[in-house]
Motif scaffolding. Structure first.
Motif, PDB file in Angstrom:
ATOM      1  N   PRO A 166      15.961  -0.396 -13.454  1.00 54.31           N
ATOM      2  CA  PRO A 166      15.675  -1.033 -12.161  1.00 54.31           C
ATOM      3  C   PRO A 166      16.794  -2.009 -11.800  1.00 54.31           C
ATOM      4  CG  PRO A 166      13.768  -1.118 -13.634  1.00 54.31           C
ATOM      5  CD  PRO A 166      14.924  -0.661 -14.458  1.00 54.31           C
ATOM      6  N   PRO A 167      16.937  -2.358 -10.530  1.00 54.33           N
ATOM      7  CA  PRO A 167      18.034  -3.236 -10.098  1.00 54.33           C
ATOM      8  C   PRO A 167      18.053  -4.596 -10.785  1.00 54.33           C
ATOM      9  CG  PRO A 167      17.008  -2.173  -8.208  1.00 54.33           C
ATOM     10  CD  PRO A 167      16.145  -1.864  -9.394  1.00 54.33           C
ATOM     11  N   ASP A 168      16.876  -5.108 -11.167  1.00 53.25           N
ATOM     12  CA  ASP A 168      16.843  -6.442 -11.769  1.00 53.25           C
ATOM     13  C   ASP A 168      16.882  -6.408 -13.297  1.00 53.25           C
ATOM     14  OD1 ASP A 168      14.348  -5.291 -11.990  1.00 53.25           O
ATOM     15  OD2 ASP A 168      13.267  -7.194 -11.846  1.00 53.25           O
ATOM     16  N   VAL A 169      17.111  -5.240 -13.886  1.00 51.07           N
ATOM     17  CA  VAL A 169      17.246  -5.119 -15.340  1.00 51.07           C
ATOM     18  C   VAL A 169      18.704  -4.809 -15.654  1.00 51.07           C
ATOM     19  CG1 VAL A 169      16.566  -3.833 -17.400  1.00 51.07           C
ATOM     20  CG2 VAL A 169      14.867  -4.364 -15.645  1.00 51.07           C
ATOM     21  N   LEU A 170      19.333  -5.678 -16.434  1.00 52.46           N
ATOM     22  CA  LEU A 170      20.761  -5.571 -16.699  1.00 52.46           C
ATOM     23  C   LEU A 170      21.034  -5.229 -18.158  1.00 52.46           C
ATOM     24  CD1 LEU A 170      22.039  -8.756 -14.797  1.00 52.46           C
ATOM     25  CD2 LEU A 170      21.554  -6.473 -13.880  1.00 52.46           C
ATOM     26  N   ALA A 171      22.027  -4.387 -18.383  1.00 49.74           N
ATOM     27  CA  ALA A 171      22.503  -4.136 -19.740  1.00 49.74           C
ATOM     28  C   ALA A 171      23.232  -5.378 -20.239  1.00 49.74           C
ATOM     29  CB  ALA A 171      23.438  -2.937 -19.754  1.00 49.74           C
ATOM     30  N   VAL A 172      23.076  -5.681 -21.528  1.00 54.22           N
ATOM     31  CA  VAL A 172      23.711  -6.861 -22.120  1.00 54.22           C
ATOM     32  C   VAL A 172      24.958  -6.423 -22.889  1.00 54.22           C
ATOM     33  CG1 VAL A 172      23.416  -8.837 -23.653  1.00 54.22           C
ATOM     34  CG2 VAL A 172      21.473  -7.999 -22.306  1.00 54.22           C
ATOM     35  N   TRP A 173      26.087  -6.998 -22.537  1.00 54.31           N
ATOM     36  CA  TRP A 173      27.357  -6.709 -23.199  1.00 54.31           C
ATOM     37  C   TRP A 173      27.890  -7.979 -23.855  1.00 54.31           C
ATOM     38  CZ3 TRP A 173      31.120  -2.434 -22.340  1.00 54.31           C
ATOM     39  CH2 TRP A 173      30.498  -1.290 -21.820  1.00 54.31           C
ATOM     40  N   ALA A 174      28.569  -7.795 -24.972  1.00 52.29           N
ATOM     41  CA  ALA A 174      29.264  -8.912 -25.620  1.00 52.29           C
ATOM     42  C   ALA A 174      30.718  -8.908 -25.156  1.00 52.29           C
ATOM     43  CB  ALA A 174      29.199  -8.767 -27.135  1.00 52.29           C
ATOM     44  N   PHE A 175      31.215 -10.074 -24.786  1.00 53.56           N
ATOM     45  CA  PHE A 175      32.607 -10.234 -24.359  1.00 53.56           C
ATOM     46  C   PHE A 175      33.198 -11.346 -25.214  1.00 53.56           C
ATOM     47  CE2 PHE A 175      36.060 -11.984 -21.892  1.00 53.56           C
ATOM     48  CZ  PHE A 175      36.630 -10.903 -21.242  1.00 53.56           C
ATOM     49  N   VAL A 176      34.096 -10.996 -26.125  1.00 47.71           N
ATOM     50  CA  VAL A 176      34.612 -11.990 -27.067  1.00 47.71           C
ATOM     51  C   VAL A 176      36.052 -12.342 -26.727  1.00 47.71           C
ATOM     52  CG1 VAL A 176      35.239 -10.204 -28.748  1.00 47.71           C
ATOM     53  CG2 VAL A 176      34.954 -12.557 -29.514  1.00 47.71           C
ATOM     54  N   ILE A 177      36.301 -13.651 -26.621  1.00 48.75           N
ATOM     55  CA  ILE A 177      37.657 -14.149 -26.426  1.00 48.75           C
ATOM     56  C   ILE A 177      38.124 -14.752 -27.745  1.00 48.75           C
ATOM     57  CG2 ILE A 177      37.342 -14.569 -23.966  1.00 48.75           C
ATOM     58  CD1 ILE A 177      36.912 -17.507 -24.575  1.00 48.75           C
ATOM     59  N   ALA A 204      31.845  -4.819 -25.404  1.00 52.46           N
ATOM     60  CA  ALA A 204      31.098  -3.638 -25.837  1.00 52.46           C
ATOM     61  C   ALA A 204      29.617  -3.904 -25.610  1.00 52.46           C
ATOM     62  CB  ALA A 204      31.356  -3.331 -27.309  1.00 52.46           C
ATOM     63  N   PRO A 205      28.826  -2.860 -25.361  1.00 49.10           N
ATOM     64  CA  PRO A 205      27.381  -3.050 -25.181  1.00 49.10           C
ATOM     65  C   PRO A 205      26.704  -3.410 -26.494  1.00 49.10           C
ATOM     66  CG  PRO A 205      27.921  -0.714 -25.186  1.00 49.10           C
ATOM     67  CD  PRO A 205      29.222  -1.448 -25.188  1.00 49.10           C
ATOM     68  N   VAL A 206      25.686  -4.235 -26.428  1.00 47.09           N
ATOM     69  CA  VAL A 206      24.911  -4.615 -27.612  1.00 47.09           C
ATOM     70  C   VAL A 206      23.886  -3.517 -27.877  1.00 47.09           C
ATOM     71  CG1 VAL A 206      23.413  -6.362 -28.642  1.00 47.09           C
ATOM     72  CG2 VAL A 206      25.222  -7.047 -27.044  1.00 47.09           C
ATOM     73  N   THR A 207      23.834  -3.028 -29.117  1.00 43.54           N
ATOM     74  CA  THR A 207      22.926  -1.943 -29.466  1.00 43.54           C
ATOM     75  C   THR A 207      21.931  -2.389 -30.527  1.00 43.54           C
ATOM     76  OG1 THR A 207      24.218  -1.020 -31.300  1.00 43.54           O
ATOM     77  CG2 THR A 207      24.851  -0.354 -29.071  1.00 43.54           C
ATOM     78  N   ARG A 208      20.960  -1.547 -30.781  1.00 45.60           N
ATOM     79  CA  ARG A 208      19.916  -1.861 -31.766  1.00 45.60           C
ATOM     80  C   ARG A 208      20.489  -1.996 -33.170  1.00 45.60           C
ATOM     81  NH1 ARG A 208      14.798   1.894 -31.510  1.00 45.60           N
ATOM     82  NH2 ARG A 208      14.338   0.542 -29.739  1.00 45.60           N
ATOM     83  N   ASP A 209      21.648  -1.411 -33.415  1.00 46.31           N
ATOM     84  CA  ASP A 209      22.268  -1.454 -34.735  1.00 46.31           C
ATOM     85  C   ASP A 209      22.973  -2.781 -35.008  1.00 46.31           C
ATOM     86  OD1 ASP A 209      23.032  -0.132 -37.201  1.00 46.31           O
ATOM     87  OD2 ASP A 209      25.067  -0.033 -36.389  1.00 46.31           O
ATOM     88  N   ASP A 210      23.116  -3.639 -33.999  1.00 47.61           N
ATOM     89  CA  ASP A 210      23.932  -4.844 -34.144  1.00 47.61           C
ATOM     90  C   ASP A 210      23.256  -6.031 -34.829  1.00 47.61           C
ATOM     91  OD1 ASP A 210      26.271  -3.791 -33.024  1.00 47.61           O
ATOM     92  OD2 ASP A 210      25.506  -4.101 -31.003  1.00 47.61           O
ATOM     93  N   PRO A 211      21.966  -6.295 -34.631  1.00 52.31           N
ATOM     94  CA  PRO A 211      21.370  -7.479 -35.264  1.00 52.31           C
ATOM     95  C   PRO A 211      21.483  -7.448 -36.786  1.00 52.31           C
ATOM     96  CG  PRO A 211      19.911  -6.615 -33.574  1.00 52.31           C
ATOM     97  CD  PRO A 211      20.999  -5.604 -33.753  1.00 52.31           C
ATOM     98  N   ILE A 221      24.044 -10.202 -30.625  1.00 50.88           N
ATOM     99  CA  ILE A 221      25.070 -10.346 -29.589  1.00 50.88           C
ATOM    100  C   ILE A 221      26.385 -10.848 -30.183  1.00 50.88           C
ATOM    101  CG2 ILE A 221      25.707 -11.659 -27.530  1.00 50.88           C
ATOM    102  CD1 ILE A 221      22.740 -11.530 -26.710  1.00 50.88           C
ATOM    103  N   VAL A 222      26.314 -11.894 -31.013  1.00 48.90           N
ATOM    104  CA  VAL A 222      27.534 -12.431 -31.628  1.00 48.90           C
ATOM    105  C   VAL A 222      28.128 -11.418 -32.604  1.00 48.90           C
ATOM    106  CG1 VAL A 222      28.467 -14.255 -33.103  1.00 48.90           C
ATOM    107  CG2 VAL A 222      26.811 -14.825 -31.321  1.00 48.90           C
ATOM    108  N   GLU A 223      27.274 -10.758 -33.361  1.00 47.05           N
ATOM    109  CA  GLU A 223      27.755  -9.759 -34.316  1.00 47.05           C
ATOM    110  C   GLU A 223      28.467  -8.620 -33.594  1.00 47.05           C
ATOM    111  OE1 GLU A 223      28.719  -7.854 -37.736  1.00 47.05           O
ATOM    112  OE2 GLU A 223      27.894  -9.875 -37.522  1.00 47.05           O
ATOM    113  N   ARG A 224      27.953  -8.206 -32.449  1.00 44.04           N
ATOM    114  CA  ARG A 224      28.619  -7.157 -31.674  1.00 44.04           C
ATOM    115  C   ARG A 224      30.010  -7.607 -31.248  1.00 44.04           C
ATOM    116  NH1 ARG A 224      30.485  -2.894 -31.492  1.00 44.04           N
ATOM    117  NH2 ARG A 224      28.479  -2.253 -32.363  1.00 44.04           N
ATOM    118  N   GLY A 225      30.135  -8.877 -30.850  1.00 41.95           N
ATOM    119  CA  GLY A 225      31.443  -9.396 -30.469  1.00 41.95           C
ATOM    120  C   GLY A 225      32.434  -9.345 -31.616  1.00 41.95           C
TER     121      GLY A 225
END
Length: 333
Positions: A166-177, A204-211, A221-225
């Motif tokens: 839906p328009p108000d549901v967003l995919a969560v991505w990690a962006f690491v600097i 990169a997108p955060v996936t179920r394998d990341d936690p 999220i941090v681990e994905r970064g």
């Protein structure tokens, strides 16, 4: 005596069945190898069968009622059993090619790539999404606590990446600097169209394998970064031990609108701890350098859209001073 003879009947049947299976697989392999060598391009099992039929090499009854499905199964089995020493490789989902042709410089580079089960599994890995209606109108940096407070609610879920959102549901991505000595790592990515504008981070997108056990509160999220920079810059570029405390910090979130559909971008800052660390070069990454914040700010027009979006958000939140790992919303000393 009769009892002994009868006891061998199942063994004989199994041997005949195995012999037939090997012979059938061999026929499929020989036919596919011949067609692929002639065509010199990746083909699907159906295309291999149709090409064989058109050239008169397909016998009546070959492959039963579904010759294409039979061919796909035999080639997949051959790749699985032979591994890196096999005749065939999987070029992309449902398409096959010959390993010997991967080294042929006369073929287009697009023909000479391979596709692994790990890539296929990763594409299907459920990805983190968030119902973010309350954040959609925010242009600046969103404090981590406001987003992470929703971790244990229905607002955050892992969903199939092929599912329409839906328009108000967003995919969560990690962006690491990456920062070092108060400076910020910048780089460029080369492509067939030439060198792109300057970038500031790896995403990169955060996936179920990341936690992990150390990152469950933020759903990985941090681990994905951290995984993303290890892949992009190489495992020798950084020491990541203890990243859960002092090395990596989640600065906040922004709703990124530079790539078409908005996504929720988690901005993670990673301090190298070694201001002169040699950075690896992978995946077409060039011109890596640690730059002063003032240089980045003065050269804003050189940044790619997402890099500019992230830098403006950090500057607006007072986090463009990279001498410390203080995060947005944390008490100032």
């Amino acid at each position: 005596m009769a009892r002994v003879v009868l006891s061998f009947v199942p063994v004989i049947k199994d041997s005949l069945r195995l012999s037939w299976s090997i012979r059938t697989m061999s026929v499929h392999r020989v036919l596919a190898e011949s067609i692929l060598r002639e065509q010199r391009r990746p083909l699907s099992a159906r295309e291999i069968v149709e090409s064989a039929r058109a050239s008169g090499r397909l016998r009546d009854g070959f492959g039963g009622q579904s010759p294409a499905r039979s061919m796909d199964a035999r080639l997949s089995e051959s790749i699985r059993n032979a591994g890196s020493e096999g005749t065939f490789v999987r070029h992309s989902p449902g398409r096959f090619f010959l390993r010997e042709l991967l080294a042929d410089p006369d073929l287009p580079a697009a023909f000479r790539r391979t596709y692994s089960p790990a890539q296929r599994a990763k594409q299907k890995e459920p990805r983190l999404v968030m119902a973010a209606r309350s954040f959609l109108e925010i242009d600046g940096l969103i404090p981590p606590r406001e987003v992470l407070a929703l971790v244990d609610t229905d607002n955050m879920q892992f969903r199939d990446p092929t599912e329409a959102l839906p328009p108000d549901v967003l995919a969560v991505w990690a962006f690491v600097i990456v920062t070092g000595g108060g400076r910020l790592l910048t780089f460029r990515k080369s492509s067939k169209r030439g060198t792109r504008r300057k970038a500031l981070g790896f995403s990169a997108p955060v996936t179920r394998d990341d936690p992990t056990l150390f990152d469950r509160d933020s759903l990985g999220i941090v681990e994905r970064g951290l995984r993303t920079i290890r892949v992009s810059l190489g495992p020798t570029s950084f020491t990541v031990e203890g990243h859960g405390t002092a090395v990596a910090k989640l600065d906040g979130f922004i709703v990124s609108r530079t790539g078409g559909r908005p996504i929720l971008l988690a901005i993670i800052r990673f301090e190298t701890g070694d201001h002169t660390a040699p950075f690896s070069r992978r995946h077409g990454i060039t011109d890596l350098r640690l730059e002063d914040t003032a240089n980045v700010s003065n050269g804003m027009h050189l940044l790619d859209p997402q890099a500019e979006e992230v830098f403006r958000a950090l500057t607006g939140a007072g986090l463009a001073d990279f001498d410390s790992l203080e995060t947005f919303g944390s008490p100032k000393s």
